[in-house]
Motif scaffolding. Structure first.
Motif, PDB file in Angstrom:
ATOM      1  N   LYS A 177      67.341  37.901 -37.486  1.00  0.00           N
ATOM      2  CA  LYS A 177      67.122  38.696 -36.271  1.00  0.00           C
ATOM      3  C   LYS A 177      66.021  39.738 -36.425  1.00  0.00           C
ATOM      4  CE  LYS A 177      71.646  38.260 -34.060  1.00  0.00           C
ATOM      5  NZ  LYS A 177      72.771  38.988 -33.440  1.00  0.00           N
ATOM      6  N   LEU A 178      65.555  39.965 -37.647  1.00  0.00           N
ATOM      7  CA  LEU A 178      64.536  40.979 -37.867  1.00  0.00           C
ATOM      8  C   LEU A 178      63.118  40.438 -37.652  1.00  0.00           C
ATOM      9  CD1 LEU A 178      66.113  42.731 -40.961  1.00  0.00           C
ATOM     10  CD2 LEU A 178      66.163  43.464 -38.570  1.00  0.00           C
ATOM     11  N   ALA A 179      63.000  39.143 -37.365  1.00  0.00           N
ATOM     12  CA  ALA A 179      61.692  38.601 -36.986  1.00  0.00           C
ATOM     13  C   ALA A 179      61.236  39.302 -35.716  1.00  0.00           C
ATOM     14  CB  ALA A 179      61.792  37.095 -36.752  1.00  0.00           C
ATOM     15  N   GLY A 180      59.984  39.694 -35.698  1.00  0.00           N
ATOM     16  CA  GLY A 180      59.448  40.425 -34.562  1.00  0.00           C
ATOM     17  C   GLY A 180      59.418  41.921 -34.752  1.00  0.00           C
ATOM     18  N   PHE A 181      60.003  42.421 -35.844  1.00  0.00           N
ATOM     19  CA  PHE A 181      59.962  43.847 -36.158  1.00  0.00           C
ATOM     20  C   PHE A 181      58.505  44.261 -36.401  1.00  0.00           C
ATOM     21  CE2 PHE A 181      60.532  47.687 -38.579  1.00  0.00           C
ATOM     22  CZ  PHE A 181      61.766  48.196 -38.195  1.00  0.00           C
ATOM     23  N   ASN A 182      58.136  45.460 -35.984  1.00  0.00           N
ATOM     24  CA  ASN A 182      56.750  45.908 -36.063  1.00  0.00           C
ATOM     25  C   ASN A 182      56.583  47.097 -37.008  1.00  0.00           C
ATOM     26  OD1 ASN A 182      55.691  44.253 -33.689  1.00  0.00           O
ATOM     27  ND2 ASN A 182      57.369  45.412 -32.734  1.00  0.00           N
ATOM     28  N   GLN A 183      55.487  47.111 -37.731  1.00  0.00           N
ATOM     29  CA  GLN A 183      55.108  48.263 -38.546  1.00  0.00           C
ATOM     30  C   GLN A 183      53.672  48.658 -38.211  1.00  0.00           C
ATOM     31  OE1 GLN A 183      56.458  46.730 -42.599  1.00  0.00           O
ATOM     32  NE2 GLN A 183      57.096  48.872 -42.725  1.00  0.00           N
ATOM     33  N   VAL A 184      53.446  49.967 -38.121  1.00  0.00           N
ATOM     34  CA  VAL A 184      52.116  50.506 -37.831  1.00  0.00           C
ATOM     35  C   VAL A 184      51.802  51.564 -38.875  1.00  0.00           C
ATOM     36  CG1 VAL A 184      50.678  51.749 -36.168  1.00  0.00           C
ATOM     37  CG2 VAL A 184      52.376  50.088 -35.354  1.00  0.00           C
ATOM     38  N   PHE A 185      50.680  51.409 -39.551  1.00  0.00           N
ATOM     39  CA  PHE A 185      50.283  52.403 -40.539  1.00  0.00           C
ATOM     40  C   PHE A 185      48.811  52.225 -40.885  1.00  0.00           C
ATOM     41  CE2 PHE A 185      52.453  48.848 -42.635  1.00  0.00           C
ATOM     42  CZ  PHE A 185      51.509  48.394 -43.552  1.00  0.00           C
ATOM     43  N   ILE A 186      48.304  53.154 -41.639  1.00  0.00           N
ATOM     44  CA  ILE A 186      46.916  53.072 -42.103  1.00  0.00           C
ATOM     45  C   ILE A 186      46.879  52.133 -43.301  1.00  0.00           C
ATOM     46  CG2 ILE A 186      45.010  54.371 -43.106  1.00  0.00           C
ATOM     47  CD1 ILE A 186      45.922  56.756 -41.437  1.00  0.00           C
ATOM     48  N   SER A 187      46.068  51.094 -43.197  1.00  0.00           N
ATOM     49  CA  SER A 187      46.096  50.017 -44.188  1.00  0.00           C
ATOM     50  C   SER A 187      44.803  49.963 -44.995  1.00  0.00           C
ATOM     51  CB  SER A 187      46.308  48.675 -43.493  1.00  0.00           C
ATOM     52  OG  SER A 187      46.212  47.600 -44.418  1.00  0.00           O
ATOM     53  N   GLN A 188      44.962  49.617 -46.248  1.00  0.00           N
ATOM     54  CA  GLN A 188      43.850  49.471 -47.180  1.00  0.00           C
ATOM     55  C   GLN A 188      43.511  48.005 -47.451  1.00  0.00           C
ATOM     56  OE1 GLN A 188      46.935  49.158 -47.817  1.00  0.00           O
ATOM     57  NE2 GLN A 188      47.537  49.542 -49.930  1.00  0.00           N
ATOM     58  N   LYS A 189      44.227  47.070 -46.826  1.00  0.00           N
ATOM     59  CA  LYS A 189      44.209  45.682 -47.279  1.00  0.00           C
ATOM     60  C   LYS A 189      42.900  44.940 -46.996  1.00  0.00           C
ATOM     61  CE  LYS A 189      47.996  43.261 -47.107  1.00  0.00           C
ATOM     62  NZ  LYS A 189      49.218  42.585 -46.647  1.00  0.00           N
ATOM     63  N   SER A 190      42.086  45.456 -46.076  1.00  0.00           N
ATOM     64  CA  SER A 190      40.832  44.754 -45.775  1.00  0.00           C
ATOM     65  C   SER A 190      39.682  45.180 -46.687  1.00  0.00           C
ATOM     66  CB  SER A 190      40.430  44.998 -44.315  1.00  0.00           C
ATOM     67  OG  SER A 190      40.083  46.358 -44.114  1.00  0.00           O
ATOM     68  N   SER A 191      39.926  46.114 -47.599  1.00  0.00           N
ATOM     69  CA  SER A 191      38.854  46.638 -48.437  1.00  0.00           C
ATOM     70  C   SER A 191      38.523  45.682 -49.587  1.00  0.00           C
ATOM     71  CB  SER A 191      39.242  48.003 -49.012  1.00  0.00           C
ATOM     72  OG  SER A 191      40.282  47.871 -49.960  1.00  0.00           O
ATOM     73  N   ALA A 192      37.295  45.777 -50.083  1.00  0.00           N
ATOM     74  CA  ALA A 192      36.880  44.975 -51.231  1.00  0.00           C
ATOM     75  C   ALA A 192      37.684  45.355 -52.469  1.00  0.00           C
ATOM     76  CB  ALA A 192      35.387  45.164 -51.487  1.00  0.00           C
ATOM     77  N   GLY A 193      38.031  46.643 -52.581  1.00  0.00           N
ATOM     78  CA  GLY A 193      38.819  47.087 -53.725  1.00  0.00           C
ATOM     79  C   GLY A 193      40.187  46.448 -53.762  1.00  0.00           C
ATOM     80  N   TYR A 194      40.768  46.244 -52.580  1.00  0.00           N
ATOM     81  CA  TYR A 194      42.096  45.626 -52.553  1.00  0.00           C
ATOM     82  C   TYR A 194      42.032  44.180 -53.019  1.00  0.00           C
ATOM     83  CZ  TYR A 194      46.960  45.111 -51.150  1.00  0.00           C
ATOM     84  OH  TYR A 194      48.323  44.923 -51.168  1.00  0.00           O
ATOM     85  N   ALA A 195      40.940  43.491 -52.723  1.00  0.00           N
ATOM     86  CA  ALA A 195      40.773  42.122 -53.208  1.00  0.00           C
ATOM     87  C   ALA A 195      40.684  42.107 -54.736  1.00  0.00           C
ATOM     88  CB  ALA A 195      39.526  41.499 -52.589  1.00  0.00           C
ATOM     89  N   ARG A 196      39.988  43.081 -55.308  1.00  0.00           N
ATOM     90  CA  ARG A 196      39.931  43.170 -56.773  1.00  0.00           C
ATOM     91  C   ARG A 196      41.306  43.484 -57.347  1.00  0.00           C
ATOM     92  NH1 ARG A 196      35.272  46.281 -55.332  1.00  0.00           N
ATOM     93  NH2 ARG A 196      36.355  48.225 -55.888  1.00  0.00           N
ATOM     94  N   TYR A 197      42.035  44.327 -56.658  1.00  0.00           N
ATOM     95  CA  TYR A 197      43.394  44.695 -57.068  1.00  0.00           C
ATOM     96  C   TYR A 197      44.310  43.469 -57.045  1.00  0.00           C
ATOM     97  CZ  TYR A 197      48.096  46.598 -55.992  1.00  0.00           C
ATOM     98  OH  TYR A 197      49.428  46.863 -55.936  1.00  0.00           O
ATOM     99  N   GLU A 198      44.217  42.671 -55.999  1.00  0.00           N
ATOM    100  CA  GLU A 198      45.030  41.451 -55.926  1.00  0.00           C
ATOM    101  C   GLU A 198      44.723  40.511 -57.082  1.00  0.00           C
ATOM    102  OE1 GLU A 198      46.063  40.384 -51.374  1.00  0.00           O
ATOM    103  OE2 GLU A 198      43.907  40.419 -51.795  1.00  0.00           O
ATOM    104  N   ALA A 199      43.452  40.393 -57.425  1.00  0.00           N
ATOM    105  CA  ALA A 199      43.076  39.529 -58.542  1.00  0.00           C
ATOM    106  C   ALA A 199      43.662  40.043 -59.857  1.00  0.00           C
ATOM    107  CB  ALA A 199      41.549  39.442 -58.636  1.00  0.00           C
ATOM    108  N   ALA A 200      43.663  41.359 -60.046  1.00  0.00           N
ATOM    109  CA  ALA A 200      44.248  41.936 -61.259  1.00  0.00           C
ATOM    110  C   ALA A 200      45.749  41.687 -61.317  1.00  0.00           C
ATOM    111  CB  ALA A 200      43.949  43.430 -61.315  1.00  0.00           C
ATOM    112  N   TRP A 201      46.426  41.786 -60.179  1.00  0.00           N
ATOM    113  CA  TRP A 201      47.857  41.522 -60.112  1.00  0.00           C
ATOM    114  C   TRP A 201      48.171  40.092 -60.571  1.00  0.00           C
ATOM    115  CZ3 TRP A 201      52.563  43.541 -59.648  1.00  0.00           C
ATOM    116  CH2 TRP A 201      53.612  42.767 -59.140  1.00  0.00           C
TER     117      TRP A 201
END
Length: 461
Positions: free
Chosen positions: A308-332
């Motif tokens: 039933k939680l499908a459709g729940f919404n979250q709004v916040f300031i996101s870093q995920k589109s940055s080039a640094g986040y892509a480097r971070y994902e690769a390190a993970w």
């Protein structure tokens, strides 16, 4: 202990050292305090992390967050710029103490005292604002610089009270404005809120209220609950019901809560029919979609409630589109449970259970997305290492290590932190002029809508 030939200055330093070292008072081997023990050539930072909830297990993503903070320090020591280019060639000698705040203000102060006793001259943390605020008072008194990776209450922006506090995570002065903007642009005129009663939520709701009033959006009712208290959380949901019927004052519900409170909140909301149309739920990033998968796996959510939680919404300031986040994902993706465990073994200070248990992580975790808050933790730890190096490059490294008074050293390091600008795991990291608040230029306002993953992956955005 004292010799009659000792100078008054030497005696003063010995007294200060004794007062700060419980080990010495107990007749044990003393622990070096960096600005008194001139022979040590390394700065020591304390990682005050959210590893348990008052000793009880949290979703294992928090173990991943800890591993990522440790990874940043390891990269600083090795001069590894694969995530943050500015770390390349750094070769820092920084040491660390790893401690658990137990998600609790009093335990956070206990962890801080242990950090001081073990020679820390800076702090990475805490996570919850409810922990960072009381720590901020003693950090100011001790002139101890701190960089938080998740504390967002606007109260921590007060420079008279918290002049040494900085954060890589955006302040709620920014994120609350983003939430109100989204609600208003979707055409709603009223909303209600269910909110934990702590420093973080109080500050967030104050910012929401100000922004809502400014744009003609009415906050109809706020119902609060005690952190970690299931009965209190259930009553808060019921508190939105008016007239004895299952009708809330507004069908748009803003939820300010943490992972540990979600089972009681969602179960009660389901009983009241509030997870079905026409209700719409919104939340900031005080919890994550992945938490739901963990709660489902632990039997704290039923499969029916989870769906039933499908459709729940979250709004916040996101870093995920940055080039640094892509480097971070690769390190993970390069990490393993074993490598995270090894990173935790490289610290100094208290032995025994400090809440860090990387064995809870599995190889499959590292094939999936990294914990988003981990990028802020990585940057917070890296900021400490970079600031220490900048002090050294500017010729103040001796002052950092050798001041008999901690105040000058702490002020210098705090200023160096606030003067940083680097390409971080969470995007371009810098601090607002005159504040320790993260500058949000280059970050996005993002809205995430949870979608059901039948295998129990916790939804997604």
């Amino acid at each position: 202990f004292f010799y009659s030939t000792a100078s008054s200055q030497a005696k003063a330093e010995m007294l200060a050292f004794a007062a700060m070292s419980p080990q010495l008072a107990a007749g044990k081997e003393p622990v070096c305090v960096p600005y008194l023990c001139k022979e040590r050539q390394a700065e020591r930072t304390a990682l005050l992390l959210r590893l348990t909830n008052r000793g009880e297990a949290l979703p294992k993503l928090w173990q991943g967050v800890a591993c990522l903070a440790l990874l940043a320090l390891d990269h600083a020591r090795k001069g590894d710029g694969s995530v943050i280019p500015e770390l390349a060639g750094l070769n820092s000698s920084i040491e660390h103490v790893l401690l658990d705040t137990r998600s609790d203000p009093a335990s956070g102060v206990t962890a801080y005292r242990a950090a001081r006793a073990n020679g820390a001259s800076s702090i990475v943390g805490a996570a919850r604002s409810a922990v960072s605020v009381p720590l901020g008072y003693v950090e100011t008194e001790d002139v101890m610089p701190a960089v938080s990776y998740w504390s967002s209450t606007p109260a921590l922006s007060d420079q008279k009270l918290f002049p040494l506090f900085a954060r890589t995570f955006p302040s709620d002065s920014d994120s609350a404005a983003a939430m109100v903007t989204v609600l208003r642009n979707m055409g709603w005129e009223h909303f209600s809120a269910i909110s934990v009663a702590d420093e973080y939520a109080n500050g967030y709701m104050q910012a929401v209220s100000r922004n809502a009033a400014a744009c003609g959006l009415t906050l109809s009712r706020v119902s609060t609950f005690e952190y970690g208290n299931a009965d209190s959380a259930a009553r808060a949901v019921q508190g939105l019901v008016s007239g004895g019927a299952n009708i809330v004052t507004a069908n748009v519900v803003l939820l300010i809560a943490f992972d540990v409170d979600l089972p009681a909140i969602f179960a009660t909301a389901d009983e009241l029919g509030m997870l079905d149309a026409p209700y719409a739920w919104f939340a900031p990033d005080s919890f994550f979609a992945s938490d739901l998968g963990a709660l489902l796996a632990a039997g704290q959510l039923t499969a029916g409630l989870y769906g039933k939680l499908a459709g729940f919404n979250q709004v916040f300031i996101s870093q995920k589109s940055s080039a640094g986040y892509a480097r971070y994902e690769a390190a993970w993706r390069q990490l393993t449970p074993e490598s995270c465990e090894a990173l935790g073994e490289g610290g100094v200070g208290p032995s025994g259970d400090n809440g860090y248990n990387a064995s809870r992580l599995t190889a499959a975790d590292f094939r999936g997305p990294p914990p988003e808050v981990g990028s802020y933790a990585y940057d917070a730890a890296a900021a400490i290492a970079l600031a220490i190096q900048n002090c050294s490059s500017n010729g103040t490294d001796g002052a950092l290590r050798d001041h008999a008074a901690a105040a000058a050293r702490g002020q210098e390091l705090a200023a160096a932190i606030r003067g940083l600008a680097f390409s971080g795991a969470s995007g371009e990291v810098g601090f607002k002029q005159g504040l320790g608040d993260r500058a949000t230029n280059g970050l996005d306002i993002a809205m995430f809508n949870w979608q059901l993953q039948p295998a129990g992956g916790g939804g997604g955005g």
